[in-house]
Design an enzyme around this catalytic site. Structure first.
Site, PDB file in Angstrom:
ATOM      1  N   GLY A  10       0.862  -1.188   0.120  1.00 25.35           N
ATOM      2  CA  GLY A  10      -0.154  -0.083   0.245  1.00 25.35           C
ATOM      3  C   GLY A  10       0.714   1.042  -0.004  1.00 25.35           C
ATOM      4  O   GLY A  10       0.664   1.887   0.843  1.00 25.35           O
ATOM      5  N   SER A  13       0.256   6.130  -2.017  1.00 23.38           N
ATOM      6  CA  SER A  13       0.065   7.505  -1.145  1.00 23.38           C
ATOM      7  C   SER A  13       0.110   7.263   0.142  1.00 23.38           C
ATOM      8  O   SER A  13       0.269   6.218   0.865  1.00 23.38           O
ATOM      9  CB  SER A  13      -1.426   7.994  -1.527  1.00 23.38           C
ATOM     10  N   GLY A  14      -0.208   8.389   0.911  1.00 22.58           N
ATOM     11  CA  GLY A  14       0.023   8.390   2.340  1.00 22.58           C
ATOM     12  C   GLY A  14       1.034   7.971   3.247  1.00 22.58           C
ATOM     13  O   GLY A  14       2.020   8.127   2.825  1.00 22.58           O
ATOM     14  N   GLY A  16       1.935   4.877   3.464  1.00 27.55           N
ATOM     15  CA  GLY A  16       2.920   3.868   2.869  1.00 27.55           C
ATOM     16  C   GLY A  16       3.961   4.693   1.779  1.00 27.55           C
ATOM     17  O   GLY A  16       5.101   4.303   1.753  1.00 27.55           O
ATOM     18  N   SER A 138      -4.516   1.388  13.711  1.00 27.06           N
ATOM     19  CA  SER A 138      -5.063   2.689  13.699  1.00 27.06           C
ATOM     20  C   SER A 138      -5.441   2.805  15.411  1.00 27.06           C
ATOM     21  O   SER A 138      -5.641   1.656  16.043  1.00 27.06           O
ATOM     22  CB  SER A 138      -6.165   2.894  12.893  1.00 27.06           C
ATOM     23  N   TYR A 151     -14.776  -0.891   9.636  1.00 28.78           N
ATOM     24  CA  TYR A 151     -13.456  -0.404   9.592  1.00 28.78           C
ATOM     25  C   TYR A 151     -12.865  -0.655  10.986  1.00 28.78           C
ATOM     26  O   TYR A 151     -11.740  -1.538  11.080  1.00 28.78           O
ATOM     27  CB  TYR A 151     -13.214   1.035   9.314  1.00 28.78           C
TER      28      TYR A 151
END
Length: 281
Positions: A10, A13-14, A16, A138, A151
């Site tokens: 992953g 973006s972000g 990763g 998270s 999630y």
């Protein structure tokens, strides 16, 4: 751990993307993966700007064939794997009355079973190198949050899986850690809200969702949230620590929020906090 081989899922973006670049700058040989290499332009631009080289490879964590091909590439190219960073995931906003069970299963497939499958495939190589597994969870894997039922369920599952695996993996020389970011300034939340919030419009849950979205927008404001680069720095510290902790929050705000749950035996404190997210009071 310079010149160690690191596989990251992953990375388009972000967190990763930021971690792939930061780890390469630290000296890792980074196998940076994503489901669609057609979305690699931002990562490649960031790598070029940082003056680092990445090994870009396709990896769909929900596809056994893709996982096998990726690990075969690592094995044949490098002959070893020193660390795995499970980062691939997908967001989801909704509530159970308004969505199908298949919607929930899809969230679990990427965010939980994808982590399980890639970890399972990587463990033989990690045992050989006495390496480590680091997984981006998270604070939503610790504290259940409104309209994040699926999630958070997936992230709770990741936390339970990794917490249970940690002592077992240690007996064969593999360290296991979970990373718990709080609010991070990525496109992740905005894209999820734009795609999925309309499904709640015109339902009895619309008022609660609007209150939640207003609260979330404030929490993810760039002035308040952590940057992906800040999270990446914590991940690299974990990857290079002599004795990495089993659970790592990436900011003081994340530590405070996770602490709400970890010290809340009857659940009253968590409910007092999150109830206001959906009432706006």
């Amino acid at each position: 751990m310079t010149e160690s081989i690191l596989l990251i899922s992953g990375t388009s973006s972000g967190i990763g993307l930021a971690t792939a670049v930061a780890a390469a700058r630290h000296g890792f040989t980074v196998v940076a993966t994503m489901r669609d290499l057609g979305k690699a332009s931002a990562l490649q631009a960031a790598a070029d700007a940082a003056g680092v080289t990445l090994d870009l490879q396709p990896l769909d964590v929900t596809s056994p064939a893709s996982i096998e091909a990726c690990l075969d590439h690592v094995r044949s190219t490098y002959g070893r794997l020193d660390a795995l960073l499970n980062n691939a995931g997908s967001g989801h906003l909704g509530t159970v009355e308004l969505e199908s069970v298949d919607d929930v299963r899809a969230v679990m497939e990427v965010n939980f079973f994808g982590v399980v499958a890639v970890t399972k495939a990587a463990l033989p190589l990690l045992r050989e190198s006495r390496g480590r597994v680091v997984t981006v969870s998270s604070v939503g894997g610790v504290v259940g949050q409104p309209f994040n039922e699926a999630y958070c369920a997936a992230k709770f599952a990741v936390e339970g899986f990794m917490e249970s695996l940690t002592p077992v993996a240690a007996t064969v020389g593999v360290a296991v850690s979970v990373i718990e970011p709080g609010a991070v300034t990525t496109e992740f939340v905005a894209s999820v809200q734009a795609q999925e919030a309309p499904a709640v419009a015109g339902t009895p849950y619309e008022g609660a969702l609007n209150a939640y979205l207003a609260r979330t927008a404030a929490a993810f404001d760039p002035a308040a949230a952590q940057t992906p680069e800040g999270v990446a720095d914590v991940i690299v510290e974990t990857l290079t620590a002599a004795e990495p902790p089993a659970r790592v929050q990436t900011s003081e705000a994340a530590r405070r929020f996770a602490g709400v749950k970890l010290a809340d035996l009857d659940g009253a404190h968590v409910q007092a906090v999150t109830r206001h997210w959906v009432t706006g009071a």
